[in-house]
Design a protein around this motif. Structure first.
Motif, PDB file in Angstrom:
ATOM      1  N   ILE A   3       0.856  -1.189   0.000  1.00 44.92           N
ATOM      2  CA  ILE A   3       0.000   0.000   0.000  1.00 44.92           C
ATOM      3  C   ILE A   3       0.889   1.235   0.000  1.00 44.92           C
ATOM      4  O   ILE A   3       1.823   1.336   0.804  1.00 44.92           O
ATOM      5  N   ASN A   5       0.762   5.366   0.293  1.00 45.11           N
ATOM      6  CA  ASN A   5      -0.028   6.531   0.692  1.00 45.11           C
ATOM      7  C   ASN A   5       0.574   7.785   0.096  1.00 45.11           C
ATOM      8  O   ASN A   5       1.753   8.089   0.332  1.00 45.11           O
ATOM      9  N   HIS A  68     -10.768  11.322  -1.605  1.00 46.46           N
ATOM     10  CA  HIS A  68      -9.841  10.214  -1.386  1.00 46.46           C
ATOM     11  C   HIS A  68     -10.024   9.186  -2.500  1.00 46.46           C
ATOM     12  O   HIS A  68     -11.144   8.800  -2.821  1.00 46.46           O
ATOM     13  N   HIS A  70      -8.987   5.337  -3.685  1.00 50.70           N
ATOM     14  CA  HIS A  70      -8.438   4.006  -3.443  1.00 50.70           C
ATOM     15  C   HIS A  70      -8.370   3.366  -4.825  1.00 50.70           C
ATOM     16  O   HIS A  70      -9.400   3.196  -5.476  1.00 50.70           O
ATOM     17  N   GLU A  72      -6.501   0.166  -7.078  1.00 56.60           N
ATOM     18  CA  GLU A  72      -5.685  -1.045  -7.078  1.00 56.60           C
ATOM     19  C   GLU A  72      -5.020  -1.242  -8.434  1.00 56.60           C
ATOM     20  O   GLU A  72      -5.688  -1.543  -9.421  1.00 56.60           O
ATOM     21  N   GLU A  79      -3.427   4.714  -2.088  1.00 50.76           N
ATOM     22  CA  GLU A  79      -4.356   5.476  -1.248  1.00 50.76           C
ATOM     23  C   GLU A  79      -3.940   6.938  -1.409  1.00 50.76           C
ATOM     24  O   GLU A  79      -2.851   7.318  -0.983  1.00 50.76           O
TER      25      GLU A  79
END
Length: 129
Positions: A3, A5, A68, A70, A72, A79
């Motif tokens: 992940i 950020n 925001h 998200h 993949e 993120e």
């Protein structure tokens, strides 16, 4: 899966927003909202100011949180917190990008977007800014 950020700046000037063409990496040549990774113990707003200074050699004021994302990708999860910002000074020097444009977000623009940033421009068009 890893992940990552990050933060992104939706820099406003009059009725336009700034988009930048990546000059490196997997998404080289695609347009994005500039920004980058948040360092350990760094506040998102501080990370964004630092990243914009490193990438565009300019100072911004962070006005407010906008959206925001998200997303993949095949080999990591992104993120991304996006903030509405404005320039403190009007001088931009590209240090990591190939080009930049001021676009009217209500109009369709013929650019190839970094995949995660498509969600951002779609939300800008949906909500307005």
């Amino acid at each position: 899966m890893k992940i990552i950020n990050v933060v992104a700046a939706i820099i406003k000037k009059d009725n336009k927003i700034l988009i930048a063409k990546r000059g490196y990496g997997e998404f080289k040549g695609m347009y994005e909202f500039p920004g980058g990774k948040i360092e350990l113990n760094e506040k998102p707003e501080d990370a964004l100011k630092r990243e914009i200074l490193e990438e565009l050699k300019t100072y911004i004021e962070v006005d407010n949180f906008f959206y925001h994302v998200h997303y993949e990708y095949s080999h990591f999860i992104l993120e991304m917190d996006c903030f509405i910002c404005h320039l403190i000074d009007q001088h931009i020097t590209l240090l990591e990008h190939m080009d930049y444009k001021w676009i009217d977000p209500s109009e369709d623009v013929d650019v190839t977007w970094v995949p995660a940033d498509i969600k951002v421009i779609d939300e800008i068009k949906r909500k307005g800014i």
